[in-house]
Design a protein around this motif. Structure first.
Motif, PDB file in Angstrom:
ATOM      1  N   LYS A   1       7.865 -22.622  27.853  1.00 63.01           N
ATOM      2  CA  LYS A   1       6.604 -21.930  27.562  1.00 63.01           C
ATOM      3  C   LYS A   1       5.717 -21.791  28.787  1.00 63.01           C
ATOM      4  O   LYS A   1       5.054 -20.774  28.966  1.00 63.01           O
ATOM      5  N   GLN A   2       5.687 -22.823  29.637  1.00 63.46           N
ATOM      6  CA  GLN A   2       4.743 -22.829  30.752  1.00 63.46           C
ATOM      7  C   GLN A   2       5.403 -22.783  32.126  1.00 63.46           C
ATOM      8  O   GLN A   2       4.719 -22.590  33.125  1.00 63.46           O
ATOM      9  N   GLY A   3       6.696 -22.967  32.161  1.00 64.03           N
ATOM     10  CA  GLY A   3       7.351 -23.143  33.444  1.00 64.03           C
ATOM     11  C   GLY A   3       7.456 -21.912  34.308  1.00 64.03           C
ATOM     12  O   GLY A   3       7.439 -22.000  35.537  1.00 64.03           O
TER      13      GLY A   3
ATOM     14  N   VAL B   1      10.561  -5.860  23.433  1.00 62.60           N
ATOM     15  CA  VAL B   1       9.630  -5.392  24.462  1.00 62.60           C
ATOM     16  C   VAL B   1       8.516  -6.407  24.663  1.00 62.60           C
ATOM     17  O   VAL B   1       8.140  -6.725  25.803  1.00 62.60           O
ATOM     18  N   SER B   2       7.976  -6.940  23.589  1.00 59.11           N
ATOM     19  CA  SER B   2       6.862  -7.892  23.707  1.00 59.11           C
ATOM     20  C   SER B   2       7.291  -9.177  24.398  1.00 59.11           C
ATOM     21  O   SER B   2       6.504  -9.786  25.142  1.00 59.11           O
ATOM     22  N   GLN B   3       8.526  -9.613  24.182  1.00 61.55           N
ATOM     23  CA  GLN B   3       9.010 -10.810  24.885  1.00 61.55           C
ATOM     24  C   GLN B   3       9.105 -10.552  26.380  1.00 61.55           C
ATOM     25  O   GLN B   3       8.716 -11.400  27.186  1.00 61.55           O
ATOM     26  N   TYR B   4       9.621  -9.400  26.753  1.00 54.65           N
ATOM     27  CA  TYR B   4       9.668  -9.055  28.179  1.00 54.65           C
ATOM     28  C   TYR B   4       8.258  -8.906  28.755  1.00 54.65           C
ATOM     29  O   TYR B   4       8.002  -9.306  29.893  1.00 54.65           O
TER      30      TYR B   4
ATOM     31  N   TYR C   1       6.892 -12.271  29.710  1.00 52.69           N
ATOM     32  CA  TYR C   1       7.453 -12.729  30.981  1.00 52.69           C
ATOM     33  C   TYR C   1       6.763 -12.044  32.158  1.00 52.69           C
ATOM     34  O   TYR C   1       6.360 -12.690  33.130  1.00 52.69           O
ATOM     35  N   ALA C   2       6.630 -10.740  32.066  1.00 49.94           N
ATOM     36  CA  ALA C   2       6.046  -9.981  33.184  1.00 49.94           C
ATOM     37  C   ALA C   2       4.615 -10.413  33.465  1.00 49.94           C
ATOM     38  O   ALA C   2       4.171 -10.399  34.623  1.00 49.94           O
ATOM     39  N   SER C   3       3.880 -10.807  32.429  1.00 45.28           N
ATOM     40  CA  SER C   3       2.480 -11.175  32.610  1.00 45.28           C
ATOM     41  C   SER C   3       2.299 -12.507  33.337  1.00 45.28           C
ATOM     42  O   SER C   3       1.187 -12.825  33.759  1.00 45.28           O
TER      43      SER C   3
ATOM     44  N   LEU D   1      13.158  -2.310  30.317  1.00 45.08           N
ATOM     45  CA  LEU D   1      12.442  -1.354  31.151  1.00 45.08           C
ATOM     46  C   LEU D   1      10.995  -1.200  30.687  1.00 45.08           C
ATOM     47  O   LEU D   1      10.055  -1.210  31.496  1.00 45.08           O
ATOM     48  N   GLN D   2      10.800  -1.093  29.380  1.00 42.61           N
ATOM     49  CA  GLN D   2       9.442  -0.928  28.854  1.00 42.61           C
ATOM     50  C   GLN D   2       8.619  -2.205  28.999  1.00 42.61           C
ATOM     51  O   GLN D   2       7.416  -2.146  29.262  1.00 42.61           O
ATOM     52  N   GLY D   3       9.261  -3.354  28.817  1.00 42.87           N
ATOM     53  CA  GLY D   3       8.523  -4.606  28.857  1.00 42.87           C
ATOM     54  C   GLY D   3       8.240  -5.119  30.255  1.00 42.87           C
ATOM     55  O   GLY D   3       7.166  -5.666  30.518  1.00 42.87           O
ATOM     56  N   LEU D   4       9.186  -4.958  31.163  1.00 40.65           N
ATOM     57  CA  LEU D   4       9.026  -5.472  32.528  1.00 40.65           C
ATOM     58  C   LEU D   4       8.458  -4.440  33.482  1.00 40.65           C
ATOM     59  O   LEU D   4       7.857  -4.799  34.503  1.00 40.65           O
ATOM     60  N   GLY D   5       8.667  -3.164  33.202  1.00 46.31           N
ATOM     61  CA  GLY D   5       8.153  -2.122  34.081  1.00 46.31           C
ATOM     62  C   GLY D   5       8.665  -2.269  35.497  1.00 46.31           C
ATOM     63  O   GLY D   5       9.863  -2.499  35.718  1.00 46.31           O
TER      64      GLY D   5
END
Length: 342
Positions: free
Chosen positions: A73-75, A100-103, A106-108, A158-162
């Motif tokens: 969760k935090q790593g 998409v929301s899971q990716y 991660y990206a955030s 692609l949509q989630g990570l951009g």
């Protein structure tokens, strides 16, 4: 502060001891030598590991003791602060497609110049359907399905990570002998799947589709031609099932110029089926057990040759390569730095 009845100030409240297993995850402060090493590396090189949820990396990536659940969760946000870690392989997507929301989550959690390596789900890349013990049993009707590859892998990532998407890796698991004998038909199916995938560049300018294999029978000019025709590349797979690095270089040369995608998965000392043996021996992944200096040096030469000519390099390393992925990453970085200093 008001005095008590006896005329003295009340004692300060006791300081609760820090519970390292439940407290927030904090980065291990990097030593100066590590920061200097990071500054010497080519900007186009993105080194990293396979996943990030290992408590044994205490003192290397994070401070204190943490459970793998907490690190899941935090790593990632802490991992991405390590001077050498500029990519990571999302391996869980191999076992179940991510949304998409899971990716997006991660990206955030990572800096703008961080790039992810994403494994395509096994429902597309396994020729056999896996049973509960993970072994292939029956033919997989969705193997190399263009529709599933697009909807369950490429489009969500692609949509989630951009623009933070680096490489999408289709790892083709070991094939049954009956299919290995029909390689032309397999190449046609692979070509059809790859050509059906949407382009990555509009949202992910650094993005590349890569194909990793676990059977040396794939390594032919015809395989290279399929990848070139589809605009994909070969994923250099350092695994006991595959020939040594030097013997895989003809595939990279056939696709040059282009980016490098490499996954260092398993030390050959364990043999082609030694994953579980390596896991038992190497856990908790806090030190090197089987250093492989020749492989480090050879990989560093490929990295230097690729980035030196303006191409990107995405290199992820498993704990099963030498016993501790962060230490192997550092070893490879040191070899790359030596070449840069010449």
């Amino acid at each position: 502060m008001q005095d008590d009845f006896f005329g003295g100030a009340p004692p300060p409240p006791p300081i609760a001891p820090r519970n390292t297993r439940t407290s927030a995850v904090h980065p291990q402060p990097p030593e100066d030598a590590l920061k200097r090493l990071a500054l010497t590396l080519p900007p186009r090189l993105r080194l990293g590991t396979s996943s990030w949820t290992y408590p044994g990396w205490q003192g290397l990536v994070w401070e204190g003791e943490h459970s793998d659940t907490q690190l899941s969760k935090q790593g990632l946000a802490v991992y991405a602060q390590h001077p050498l870690m500029r990519t990571v392989s999302i391996d869980r997507s191999f076992y179940r497609p991510l949304t998409v929301s899971q990716y997006e989550r991660y990206a955030s959690q990572v800096p703008d110049d961080f790039r992810f390596v994403v494994k395509a789900p096994s429902v597309v890349t396994d020729a056999l359907v896996r049973s509960e013990d993970g072994r292939g049993r029956q033919p997989n009707p969705a193997f190399l399905s263009p529709e599933l590859a697009r909807s369950e892998c490429v489009e969500p990532a692609l949509q989630g990570l951009g623009h933070k998407l680096g490489a999408l890796v289709f790892q083709l698991s070991p094939l049954p002998l009956a299919q290995l004998d029909r390689m032309p038909a397999l190449l046609d199916r692979l070509r059809a799947m790859l050509r059906a995938l949407p382009p990555l560049a509009p949202l992910a300018p650094d993005g590349v589709i890569a194909v990793e294999v676990r059977d040396p029978e794939w390594l032919t000019p015809d395989f290279a031609a399929v990848l070139r025709e589809a605009g994909a590349t070969y994923c250099l797979g350092l695994h006991a099932k595959m020939p040594p690095l030097q013997d895989q270089l003809p595939m990279l040369r056939a696709l040059w110029p282009g980016p490098l995608v490499c996954r260092w998965n398993l030390n050959p000392v364990h043999g082609p089926y030694g994953y579980e043996e390596a896991e038992r021996l190497y856990e908790p992944y806090d030190r090197l057990h089987h250093p492989a200096p020749e492989t480090r040096a050879a990989l560093a030469a490929v990295i230097a040759g690729t980035t030196g000519r303006g191409q990107n390099a995405f290199v992820t390393i498993s704990n099963h390569a030498e016993g501790c992925a962060p230490l192997t990453v550092r070893g490879v970085a040191e070899e790359v730095a030596k070449l840069a200093a010449r």
